[in-house]
Each structure stands twice: as C-alpha cells, then as structure tokens.
Write an enzyme that holds these catalytic residues in place. Structure first.
Site, PDB file in Angstrom:
ATOM      1  CG  ASP A 239      -2.134   0.963   0.961  1.00 54.77           C
ATOM      2  OD1 ASP A 239      -2.046   1.802   0.038  1.00 54.77           O
ATOM      3  OD2 ASP A 239      -3.135   0.879   1.690  1.00 54.77           O
TER       4      ASP A 239
HETATM    5  C1  BGC Z   1      -4.932   3.417   0.025  1.00 55.50           C
HETATM    6  C2  BGC Z   1      -4.993   2.426  -1.117  1.00 55.50           C
HETATM    7  C3  BGC Z   1      -4.778   3.141  -2.420  1.00 55.50           C
HETATM    8  C4  BGC Z   1      -3.447   3.863  -2.368  1.00 55.50           C
HETATM    9  C5  BGC Z   1      -3.118   4.631  -3.636  1.00 55.50           C
HETATM   10  C6  BGC Z   1      -3.680   4.251  -0.020  1.00 55.50           C
HETATM   11  O1  BGC Z   1      -3.747   5.277   0.913  1.00 55.50           O
HETATM   12  O2  BGC Z   1      -4.997   2.719   1.256  1.00 55.50           O
HETATM   13  O3  BGC Z   1      -6.225   1.765  -1.120  1.00 55.50           O
HETATM   14  O4  BGC Z   1      -4.831   2.232  -3.489  1.00 55.50           O
HETATM   15  O5  BGC Z   1      -3.466   4.791  -1.301  1.00 55.50           O
HETATM   16  O6  BGC Z   1      -3.936   5.740  -3.749  1.00 55.50           O
END
Ligand code: BGC
Length: 762
Positions: A239
């Site tokens: 993530d």
């Molecule tokens: C989120 C993810 C997301 C990523 C990219 C993170 O803060 O938890 O779900 O895909 O950011 O935007």
C-alpha cells in the site's frame, strides 16, 4: 534476452529472461516505483501505470501531481463495493469489472488498484464503503467475478488490503491481534478464494501489523500463506507508504514498494545483498514478479474507446440491483406517477454516491435524484424542500418548517437522509452510527405531518435506523450507489425496477450490540479481535441479539414462497435445489441464501453461516428452481491444531433463507468428514483416548483396576470420578495413580505411535 515483441513467449518467460539480463542494481530498482503511479522502465521491462480503483478509474493525467491528491480525469463512478455487494449478483460484478477494465485501458493503466475486500468487522470503520460485506463468502464470490471480469479484458487487479485491515484508526501502525481461526475463516478467507479462483495479477499488502508484524514485512502472510499455501504467482505491491524497511519487506515476500521514487531504498537492497544480509533470490523474485506484471499489461493491451453512455447505463443498472427495500408497510411503494409528491432532504439535490479518499472518482456525469424523480413522475406534481444542509449551516428551523409544509400539502413525502462526505471517509473511523440530529428531527416532523412518508438513505456505513423505523412506513437503502444512483432510486421509487437488493451487513439496533464493541478501535496501537469468528451476523446470532434489519434482508414489490428444498452431498460439497414461487402480481428477482449449521459440532461455531446463494427471476405466479452449489471448502473450519482446513463429518442442517433471520425451509444432509486426527501422545487425555476404538481397548484394560477404585472413591467424594478422569492426560494419570516408571511411559507412547500410524476419521 527474449525479444519483448516475441508473441510466442509467455509473460513469465519474458519476465525471467529480462531479469536475467539486468545487473543487481537494476533488479533491485525494479522492486521500487518510479513515481507516484508508475513502475520503473528498465531494459526489457516497460513501465506500468497503476491507479485507483476500485469502483472507478481515478487517473491523474495532469502533470506535476507527485502526491496523488490532485483532481482526476472523468471516469464512470460505479457503485462502490458497499452498494454493489447489495446486488448479491456475481455476474453483474463481473460486468462492472469488465467495464472498469475498458476505462482503465483507455487511460493507459495496466493495473487498477482494487477490489478492496476487507471484512466489515465493525460498523464504524471509515472505509467500510470500499468493502463488500461482513461475510467472507459473499465478499469472495463477488470479488472473484469482479477480478475475472477486469483481468479478462487485460487489466490487472490489486486485491487489497492484505490483511486484517479493518479500521482506519492508527492504520499505519496498529496491530490486528487475531487468533488463527478468525484470521483464516473470516479475514483471509475471501483473499484465499480470489487468489485461488481468479489469480489476481497483484495483491496489495496493508498498512497495519498482523499479530505484531507489519503486513509489508510479514513473511508468514506474504510468503507462507499467500504463495506457498495458496499458490499466488503475481506481485505483492505495498500500500502507498506501507514499507518501513524495504530489505525486511523483500525478504518477507514484498515485490514492489510504492509509491516511487525509491532510489534510497533500492540502494539499501543492493547493499544488503552485497553484505550477505539479503538473499539475491529474493531480489530476483521481486524483479520477476514486477516484470511479469509489465508483460501481462503489455501483451493484453487493446485500443479501447469507452462508450460513456453505455457505462452510465451499466452504472444505473448496477445501482438499481443494489438498492435494498428495507420496509414497505401498506405497499406504500412503488409511487404512482400522479397526485403530488413532496421530495425532501438535501441529498435529493446534492446526492451522496461515493466515499472520500483514494477511491474518489471524478464522475462523467451525476444523476440528481430530484431531476430523475421529476422525469419519471408522469402527471404528478413534484415539490422539493431541502429540509437541512449537508454541512449543518443554515436556519434549521426554517428549513424544517418549509419541508413540513410541503410534505403536508402532498399525497406522499420522499425524504432523502444520510451522511455527508465529511462524516465518513478513508483515514478515520466514525465514533457512532447515528444520523445527524437535525435530520432525525426533520423526519419526525415530516412524518407526523405526512403519514405516507418514504425514506431514502445514502451512507457508506451502517446507521442506527431505530428513529427512522419508528416513524417511516417505507425505507429504501441506497448505501452509496455511484454516479447513476439518483436515476436508479427513481427507477425503484416508481417501480420501473423491482428492488431485489439484500443487505450485505447487519443493521443493529444499537452500536453496543456489535460483536466488536469494546474491542474497536483498540488502544496503544493494538486491536484485540476478541469476538473471534463471531463477526457480523455470526456474533448477533450467537448472542441472540435482536437486530433491526438482518444480514441478507431485502423486500420486493412482489412476494415469494419457498416450496421445497432438496440436498445431495457429493465429493465436491452439497448440491441444493430450492423451489421458489412468485406469489405476487409482478415480476421479481429472489435471492435465495443457504445457511449451514452442524448441530452437535465438536468445535465452536456460529449458529449459522452463509455457505451459498443464488437468484432467480420469476414472472408473477411463476415457479422455478434455484440450483446452488455449496462447495466443500465452504463447509470447512480452520483447525488450529493441525494448521489446515477440515470438514467435520456429520449431519449438516441447511436452511434456504430470505435473510439470515428469515429461514424458510430446512433440510439435513450427511457430509463425510476429513481426517482430523491429532496424533496421540502422553498429553492426550483419557477421554480422548477412550473415544478412539483401538486406544479405548488398550487404555481401558490398563486402567480398569484404577477406575474401579475411582468409582468406589467417587461415591465417597460424592462425584463422578470417571468424568473427572476424562480430562486427565494419560501420562500424568500413569504417574500420579499408577506409579509409572519411564519404561512404562515409553511403552504407552509406543502403543500410541502405533495407533497414530493407522488412518482414522474423527
Ligand atoms: C490506500 C490504497 C490506495 C493507495 C493509492 C492508499 O492510501 O490505502 O487503497 O490504493 O493509497 O492511492
């Protein structure tokens, strides 16, 4: 190096040959992103662009946004998972996935960052709108088709957030402390299903710790479970910002650190290999995994022109299928297109249809409920009064008075209530599940002036609906329905669509009843999953708590009777046939749910668990058969002594149900068990040994004299000594009561080894 244009080579072959040709620095560099959304471009491995996800493409074409927070290009906002799940329609989820793939390819994406399949452990989790359900089967089945639909059209999924990411509070540090059974049976189960059945190109590891270890550095999670047990062949992506220590992460099984630029961490990976602290094989694995995604994306690229209108129509169909009719006293709905209709509530003109955060899409267009109602209202006069403001400003008394006047002058009132974007989103959890006070006050005032009041709800998380239920004879739950939600709600209000959606999570009477209450959101960066496997309806049922609307609940404008159930077990599970009849006067779709229980089970179980579901469209008066396959794996529990799935043999009771609390028919079916024999040793109890036919003979004979004495002694002590002895380990019984020497103990162990070597079925 294999020519990257060689169309006969597989993505795996191209990836392996490209990585082989790279030096260590380039191989290490492949494991880190180039920028916020892109992987690196190295010889033989073209860069891949990824973007959110999940229910629409949030693609930021604008140059200069290095933080991922700027506006994105317009894209269809399909119903977020909270809405789509209420369709209980895997085929529809597959079509939505396919449409998303087209939009992603048109934007030049190789991977769309979704779906989000975490289990809704607590109604207050701020991100529940991005997740499907409190139930792992419903989640897993829908997400599998979503991923298949997406990937069949050449765009990779990123199954997220792996794993046990069930709160937003302290999400980058908190440890989800979960026992093995709930981890496997509830929190990992949907991930396992999607990985095994749909082979996602990537899995996104979560921010949190799982039992003390960051998911991004969790070897057990990323390597033992995901790859070795489930056979995952894709890339593990972090993530965004989840990696604290890249070297530890690569060793644990992480392949791609996002976002980029990761030059400093790439260099640490090289240094760790050179210092002998990190196996070069781990770096190569990561590089190959990233290169494979690059080649999958390249070889599946198509020139796509998106049909924006068709996608909006699909979004409307999906939203209509996902709307749940919670209540409809006196057949108040559907509305007639005549008379006067007072539409009340700010959400009718400013619809709430998606959640805030990384999944937030710039829609191609938005159906505004009041406009859509007017366009379907025929001869009816439609008035509108906002009744409140979504930001709590304005003169609440005046707004309410205006709405009450409009409602009392009309034949029916339709009141739009819900949560504003600022009240729930990614990044924080709610502290309660109440509707804003001014909305409740408005509804009470409107309903007392107009008894024919329909409520339409828009919120990403569960609400305490008791105050609504107390005064409104009809309630439609839209949850969040995407950009075409306004049109879909109008379709349902006027009966152009007969509602068939079902709740994918329980609506409790009060938050204090939630099984996780008291263990959410934890403290000092630890969350104890104290309710164990009893999550969602499993927990409400276990404690026999009344709920307002049960998991799986949803009404229709017609009615259905369940006429018969037939079950047949085979090697793959159980085949169920349920006869359903449409007993009303209009066509409709019924979702038949199967819940299993095993009376007399030797393990702790929820009173019933969803093990299958299916649906049928029936014309008025028509009868049909819904065939549902219960897969054997869905009857299994996780045996934490054996560390594997076990189907306990026995007579399972299967209920065909219209919700988890509306069981219509029940039947029993005999299912053969798996070999779940835990090897006997000197710590095995006398009771356990006596339950085994061979062991019982030997032990029984050896202990007969002692037991005779105990029987006599038991009378003297006024207790059942045999019963007490059942819980005494054999080795300690021999020492305490038989004066056994080491040789005697070894003899018994040898005998137990002999029994262990013979297969048995428990
Ligand atoms: C989120 C993810 C997301 C990523 C990219 C993170 O803060 O938890 O779900 O895909 O950011 O935007």
């Amino acid at each position: 190096m294999t020519d990257i244009h060689d169309t006969t080579a597989t993505p795996e072959e191209l990836a392996a040959s490209a990585v082989e040709a790279l030096d260590l620095a380039d191989r290490a560099a492949l494991g880190g992103g180039a920028s916020f959304w892109r992987t690196k471009d190295v010889p033989g491995v073209p860069s891949v662009t990824m973007s959110d996800g999940p229910h629409g493409v949030r693609y930021q074409a604008a140059a200069g946004d290095h933080l991922g927070v700027g506006a994105s290009d317009p894209a269809t906002c399909f119903p977020p998972a909270v809405g789509l799940a209420q369709s209980w329609d895997p085929e529809l989820a597959g079509r939505v996935g396919a449409a998303l793939a087209d939009e992603a390819q048109a934007a030049g994406l190789g991977v769309l960052l979704g779906p989000g399949i975490n289990i809704k452990r607590d109604p207050r989790c701020g991100r529940n709108f991005e997740y499907f359900s409190e139930d792992p089967l419903l989640t897993g089945v829908l997400a599998t088709e979503w991923v298949r639909g997406l990937q069949a059209r050449g765009v990779g999924a990123s199954l997220k957030h792996f794993a046990a990411n069930n709160a937003e509070h302290d999400r980058m540090r908190a440890s989800s402390d979960v026992d093995d059974r709930p981890l496997r049976e509830i929190y990992l189960r949907a991930f396992e299903r999607v990985v095994r059945d749909a082979a996602p190109w990537t899995v996104m590891c979560s921010y949190n710790r799982v039992n003390g270890v960051l998911a991004s550095q969790n070897h057990w999670l990323l390597t033992q479970v995901l790859r070795e047990e489930w056979g995952f062949e894709g890339a593990v992506v972090s993530d965004w910002g989840a990696v604290a220590d890249r070297v530890a992460a690569v060793a644990a099984g992480l392949d791609l650190q996002m976002p980029g630029d990761t030059a400093a961490d790439d260099a640490q990976v090289v240094a760790a290999v050179e210092a002998g602290e990190l196996a070069v094989a781990a770096v190569d694995r990561a590089a190959r995994a990233v290169a494979r995604v690059s080649h999958l994306a390249r070889t599946t690229r198509r020139d796509v022109v998106v049909d924006v209108d068709a996608h909006h129509a699909l979004a409307r169909e999906a939203a209509g299928r996902s709307t749940v009719l919670l209540k409809n006293e006196g057949g108040l709905l559907p509305l007639a297109p005549s008379g006067t209709i007072a539409v009340v509530g700010a959400f009718a003109s400013e619809p709430r249809y998606q959640g805030g955060g990384s999944s937030h899409v710039s829609p191609t267009r938005v159906d505004v409920p009041i406009d859509e109602i007017r366009s379907l209202a025929g001869d009816a006069d439609v008035s509108f009064a906002p009744g409140f403001t979504t930001d709590g400003t304005g003169d609440a008394d005046a707004l309410r008075a205006e709405a009450v006047e409009a409602a009392s002058a009309a034949d029916v009132a339709v009141v739009f209530l819900g949560l504003a974007a600022s009240q729930e989103s990614e990044g924080f959890d709610r502290e309660h599940i109440e509707l804003p006070d001014e909305q409740v006050a408005l509804l009470e005032a409107v309903a007392s002036a107009q008894p024919r009041t329909v409520v339409v709800l828009s919120a990403g998380g569960v609400l305490r609906l008791a105050p609504v239920d107390a005064v409104a004879p009809a309630i439609l739950s839209g949850s969040l329905l995407g950009q075409a939600g306004g049109g879909a709600i109008a379709d349902v209000l006027f009966g152009h669509v007969n509602p068939s959606g079902r709740l994918a999570e329980t609506m409790p009477l009060r938050i204090e009843d939630a099984p996780s209450f008291g263990n959410f959101p934890g403290e000092h960066s630890r969350v104890r999953y104290g309710e164990g496997i009893h999550v969602g309806y499993r927990g409400y049922d276990l404690r026999a708590r009344d709920v307002l609307y049960a998991f799986g609940h949803g009404l229709s404008y017609t009615t259905f009777a369940y006429d018969g159930i037939a079950l047949e077990a085979d090697a793959e599970g159980v085949r169920a046939r349920v006869e359903v009849r449409n007993t009303g006067d209009r066509a409709g779709r019924e979702i038949v749910q199967l819940y299993a229980s095993l009376p007399g089970s030797s393990i702790t179980r929820a009173p019933r668990e969803l093990v299958g579901f299916g649906s049928i469209d029936l014309a008025a008066g028509e009868q049909g058969t819904v065939e549902i396959r219960v897969e054997r794996r869905d009857l299994a529990y996780w045996d934490d002594r054996l560390d594997r799935w076990i189907v306990e043999g026995g007579t399972y009771r299967i209920a065909a149900a219209a919700s988890s609390r509306d069981l219509r028919l029940e039947a029993d079916v005999e299912v053969g068990g798996d070999d779940a024999a835990v090897p006997f040793d000197l710590e095995s109890t006398i009771g356990e040994l006596m339950a085994h036919p061979v062991a019982a003979q030997v032990i029984g004979a050896a202990f007969a004299p002692v037991m005779e004495q105990f029987d006599a002694g038991g009378d003297a002590l006024g207790m059942d000594m045999a019963r007490m002895m059942a819980s005494v380990p054999i080795g300690r019984a021999m020492k305490s009561f038989g004066g056994a020497d080491p040789a005697a103990l070894a003899q018994v162990q040898a005998m137990l080894d002999g029994i262990n070597a013979t297969p048995r079925n428990d």
